[in-house]
Each structure stands twice: as structure tokens, then as C-alpha cells.
Design an enzyme around this catalytic site. Structure first.
Site, PDB file in Angstrom:
ATOM      1  N   HIS A  59      42.601  50.157  46.719  1.00  0.00           N
ATOM      2  CA  HIS A  59      41.926  49.000  46.146  1.00  0.00           C
ATOM      3  C   HIS A  59      41.472  48.021  47.229  1.00  0.00           C
ATOM      4  O   HIS A  59      42.221  47.744  48.168  1.00  0.00           O
ATOM      5  CB  HIS A  59      42.862  48.251  45.186  1.00  0.00           C
ATOM      6  CG  HIS A  59      43.226  49.041  43.971  1.00  0.00           C
ATOM      7  ND1 HIS A  59      42.437  49.078  42.842  1.00  0.00           N
ATOM      8  CD2 HIS A  59      44.299  49.837  43.715  1.00  0.00           C
ATOM      9  CE1 HIS A  59      43.011  49.854  41.934  1.00  0.00           C
ATOM     10  NE2 HIS A  59      44.142  50.331  42.449  1.00  0.00           N
ATOM     11  N   PRO A  60      40.258  47.484  47.097  1.00  0.00           N
ATOM     12  CA  PRO A  60      39.849  46.418  48.013  1.00  0.00           C
ATOM     13  C   PRO A  60      40.567  45.127  47.632  1.00  0.00           C
ATOM     14  O   PRO A  60      41.132  45.013  46.549  1.00  0.00           O
ATOM     15  CB  PRO A  60      38.348  46.294  47.747  1.00  0.00           C
ATOM     16  CG  PRO A  60      38.208  46.675  46.300  1.00  0.00           C
ATOM     17  CD  PRO A  60      39.240  47.772  46.082  1.00  0.00           C
ATOM     18  N   GLU A  82      35.094  45.781  37.573  1.00  0.00           N
ATOM     19  CA  GLU A  82      36.315  45.092  37.145  1.00  0.00           C
ATOM     20  C   GLU A  82      36.413  43.696  37.746  1.00  0.00           C
ATOM     21  O   GLU A  82      37.026  42.804  37.158  1.00  0.00           O
ATOM     22  CB  GLU A  82      37.534  45.940  37.549  1.00  0.00           C
ATOM     23  CG  GLU A  82      37.692  47.203  36.710  1.00  0.00           C
ATOM     24  CD  GLU A  82      38.483  48.299  37.406  1.00  0.00           C
ATOM     25  OE1 GLU A  82      38.579  49.403  36.842  1.00  0.00           O
ATOM     26  OE2 GLU A  82      38.993  48.041  38.514  1.00  0.00           O
ATOM     27  N   PHE A 113      47.233  42.648  47.372  1.00  0.00           N
ATOM     28  CA  PHE A 113      47.552  42.018  46.089  1.00  0.00           C
ATOM     29  C   PHE A 113      46.834  42.780  44.989  1.00  0.00           C
ATOM     30  O   PHE A 113      45.613  42.928  44.998  1.00  0.00           O
ATOM     31  CB  PHE A 113      47.099  40.556  46.081  1.00  0.00           C
ATOM     32  CG  PHE A 113      47.242  39.880  44.740  1.00  0.00           C
ATOM     33  CD1 PHE A 113      48.492  39.639  44.194  1.00  0.00           C
ATOM     34  CD2 PHE A 113      46.108  39.496  44.022  1.00  0.00           C
ATOM     35  CE1 PHE A 113      48.627  39.031  42.951  1.00  0.00           C
ATOM     36  CE2 PHE A 113      46.232  38.875  42.792  1.00  0.00           C
ATOM     37  CZ  PHE A 113      47.493  38.643  42.258  1.00  0.00           C
ATOM     38  N   ILE A 115      46.065  43.377  40.929  1.00  0.00           N
ATOM     39  CA  ILE A 115      46.059  42.780  39.600  1.00  0.00           C
ATOM     40  C   ILE A 115      44.950  43.433  38.794  1.00  0.00           C
ATOM     41  O   ILE A 115      43.905  43.794  39.342  1.00  0.00           O
ATOM     42  CB  ILE A 115      45.850  41.250  39.678  1.00  0.00           C
ATOM     43  CG1 ILE A 115      46.028  40.611  38.298  1.00  0.00           C
ATOM     44  CG2 ILE A 115      44.496  40.910  40.264  1.00  0.00           C
ATOM     45  CD1 ILE A 115      46.044  39.081  38.334  1.00  0.00           C
ATOM     46  N   ALA A 117      42.051  43.031  37.195  1.00  0.00           N
ATOM     47  CA  ALA A 117      41.148  41.875  37.276  1.00  0.00           C
ATOM     48  C   ALA A 117      40.100  41.839  36.169  1.00  0.00           C
ATOM     49  O   ALA A 117      39.373  40.842  36.061  1.00  0.00           O
ATOM     50  CB  ALA A 117      40.447  41.874  38.641  1.00  0.00           C
TER      51      ALA A 117
END
Length: 334
Positions: A59-60, A82, A113, A115, A117
Site C-alpha cells: 500500500h502507498p 479508495e 499506516f 486504514i 480509506a
């Protein structure tokens, strides 16, 4: 839907190669719901810590576009979608603040991090990032795994929806019933995963034949964001004919050696004791040679003392260690 999806498709949903391979082996799926149930089981029970970290790294950072050479173009496209609400609600100042907090988060926990989004604004995400930054490493690692599963569910929905060439809302895809219970049990499922390398972890019954030693461990290097290999581990038991050890006086000559091992590439130690159905109740000490692993670190070694009572002798005890240059945390999983 038999044979419809390959490893590359499932890798776009979750960036763990182990997850993608296990999903292909578990196929075919008669419905998206069946695929999600299988994915939930695989993610929490069959993908190890290395696989979780691999998925996180796919994930970026929130607010950052995936690179053009991302290993999964489909995943990169989905990630961009997203984050669309976050990008639309961002300002130069909030993006800068998000970048700074993302950097601090990675320095503390060793991974990006994470989440779910979708539909969240930049202020919402930033507030959640600040809140979660205060968590202990183990707690945050569990939360990140939960968020990854939420993302995986959304992407599986997209995958099946596109394949069926119908709107997502019209597919037989629901998180009610069994999936609702799965969501409620996520934290305990994650704890079971961390507690064992086996597919599942259950409370022992009165009749039990173990397939592994009753005390196990593994080590995660949070500074590097990967399992810690090559750490020497020793397990000892307090001599039962001596008074209990007390704080400040652990009695260095009162411990009986049980076994030793060295952590492998997944950060897991080999057997530290023989396989027995019933543990001897008493006080145990597990020690990690962290000074040899990281000579510049804060801890020359780490020792954890714990007690196993008569009522717990049939349980399995897992004592993982989350290590950074300046702190460590652990918990007992069973």
C-alpha cells in the site's frame, strides 16, 4: 466461477503472495460471500507475520499515489479510487501534515499506516492516524491487520462484480450473518494467529494430544518491519523445591534449563521443550539474546518471567516479542 481468477487477481486484493496462492487453492467459489469467508480464514489463520508485512508494504502512504511500477496495476488503480475522497478533501496544509504523521508512524511501527480509506476524508484519516499513533506496537499491528482485511473484502467485491459484469449492489454479497460474527471476533482471531503457526488455535479439552511444544515464541523487529531471525532463545523453569522468586531477587542459580533455539527467517524459534500433554505448573523464564542480534540496541538481553497455574497446564502459551532499539512489548497468547 471456477478457474475465473488467478494469483494475480487475488494479489491485487491483498498484497501477500501466500494469501493469493491459498485463495487459488481454495477455489472455486460459488459466490463472493464464499470467497470472502475463505479469505478471512486464510488471512487470519494461514498467512504468517511475514505475509502480513508483505501485504502492508503493497500500500502507498495515504495521500500518496502508487508508483507506476507498482507490482499490481489493478491494486494501484483500486488504491487510487479508495483514496479519492481523501484527495478531494485535502488541502496543501493537511497533505503536508499527513505526510509528516505518516513518516513518524512508520518510524515508530516499522510499516505504513494502514486504514480502509474508502469514503473517508483527509481530516478523518488524519485524526485516526494521530489517535492510533499512541498505541502499543502489538495493538497497532493487530489493528493494521484488521484494516487490511476490510480492504481485501472491498476489493474482492469489486473483483467479483466486474467478473459478473453487474453492479456490486446486485451481487449476492453481504456481511450479515456469519460475516458479522467474523467481524466481531476479528481481534481474537488475530490473537490466535499471532499465538500459533498452525491453522487454528482452540482451547484444549480434557483429552488432548499436542502436536507442538506447549510454550512457543516468535520475535518481530518493529524497527525494520520484519521478523527477527537469528536470535538465541532460552527457556527455563524455577526449581519447585525453592521459595517463589520475588521482585528484585530472581535467584540466578534457581532456574532449571528446559531448552534453547534460534529464531528462523519468520522470527519463530524451534522447540524450546519436549511435547507434553500437561505442562508442569510453575514459574518459567524465557530469555532473548537481543544484544547479539543488535549490538547497538538498548537491551543486552530480554527476560520474561511468567507463571503457569494448575488450572492452565493443558493450555498452549505463546510469548511473542515485539522489539525496537529502545523498547519491547509482549503478551501471552494461548
Amino acid at each position: 466461477m471456477e478457474g475465473l481468477f488467478g494469483e494475480a487477481d487475488y494479489l491485487a486484493c491483498c498484497g501477500s503472495h501466500t494469501f493469493a496462492k491459498q485463495m487459488v487453492e481454495a477455489a472455486p467459489f460459488s459466490s463472493p460471500q464464499q470467497a470472502i469467508s475463505a479469505a478471512t480464514h486464510i488471512w487470519f489463520n494461514q498467512v504468517d507475520v511475514s505475509g502480513w508485512l508483505e501485504a502492508f508494504s503493497a500500500h502507498p502512504r495515504i495521500g500518496q499515489s502508487p508508483s507506476p511500477d507498482h507490482k499490481s496495476p489493478t491494486s494501484a488503480q483500486w488504491s487510487k479510487g479508495e483514496q479519492s475522497t481523501a484527495i478531494a478533501t485535502a488541502t496543501d496544509s493537511t497533505l503536508q501534515e499527513l505526510y509528516e504523521w505518516n513518516t513518524c508512524y512508520r518510524q515508530k511501527f516499522g510499516f505504513v499506516f494502514l486504514i480502509c480509506a474508502s469514503g473517508r476524508s483527509t481530516p478523518e484519516i488524519l485524526a485516526e492516524l494521530k489517535r492510533r499513533y499512541s498505541n502499543r506496537p502489538l495493538v497497532e499491528f493487530e489493528i493494521a491487520a484488521q484494516e487490511q482485511m476490510k480492504i481485501t473484502e472491498l476489493r474482492l467485491r469489486k473483483l467479483f462484480s466486474v467478473a459478473a459484469d453487474t453492479p456490486t449492489a446486485n451481487t449476492q454479497f453481504s456481511t450479515s450473518g456469519a460475516m458479522t460474527k467474523a467481524e466481531e471476533d476479528r481481534v481474537s482471531i488475530i490473537g490466535s494467529h499471532l499465538a500459533s503457526a498452525s491453522p487454528s488455535s482452540t482451547k484444549p479439552s480434557q483429552v488432548l494430544t499436542r502436536t507442538r511444544p506447549p510454550i512457543t515464541t516468535h520475535v518481530l523487529d518493529t524497527a525494520c518491519g520484519r521478523p527477527a531471525s537469528g536470535i538465541e532463545v532460552i527457556l527455563e523453569m524455577w526449581k519447585t523445591d525453592r521459595p517463589r522468586p520475588v521482585f528484585g531477587d530472581l535467584g540466578t542459580n534457581n532456574w532449571t534449563f528446559q531448552g534453547s533455539s534460534t529464531t528462523d527467517k519468520d522470527g519463530r524459534s524451534g522447540p524450546l521443550m519436549t511435547i507434553v500433554d500437561a505442562l508442569n505448573p510453575g514459574i518459567y523464564r524465557i530469555s532473548f539474546n537481543t544484544g547479539k542480534y543488535n549490538p547497538d540496541g538498548f537491551f543486552p538481553f530480554v527476560s520474561i518471567v511468567f507463571e503457569i497455574r494448575e488450572s492452565q497446564k493443558l493450555e498452549h502459551f505463546h510469548v511473542p516479542l515485539l522489539l525496537s532499539p529502545f523498547s519491547y512489548s509482549t503478551y501471552r497468547g494461548s
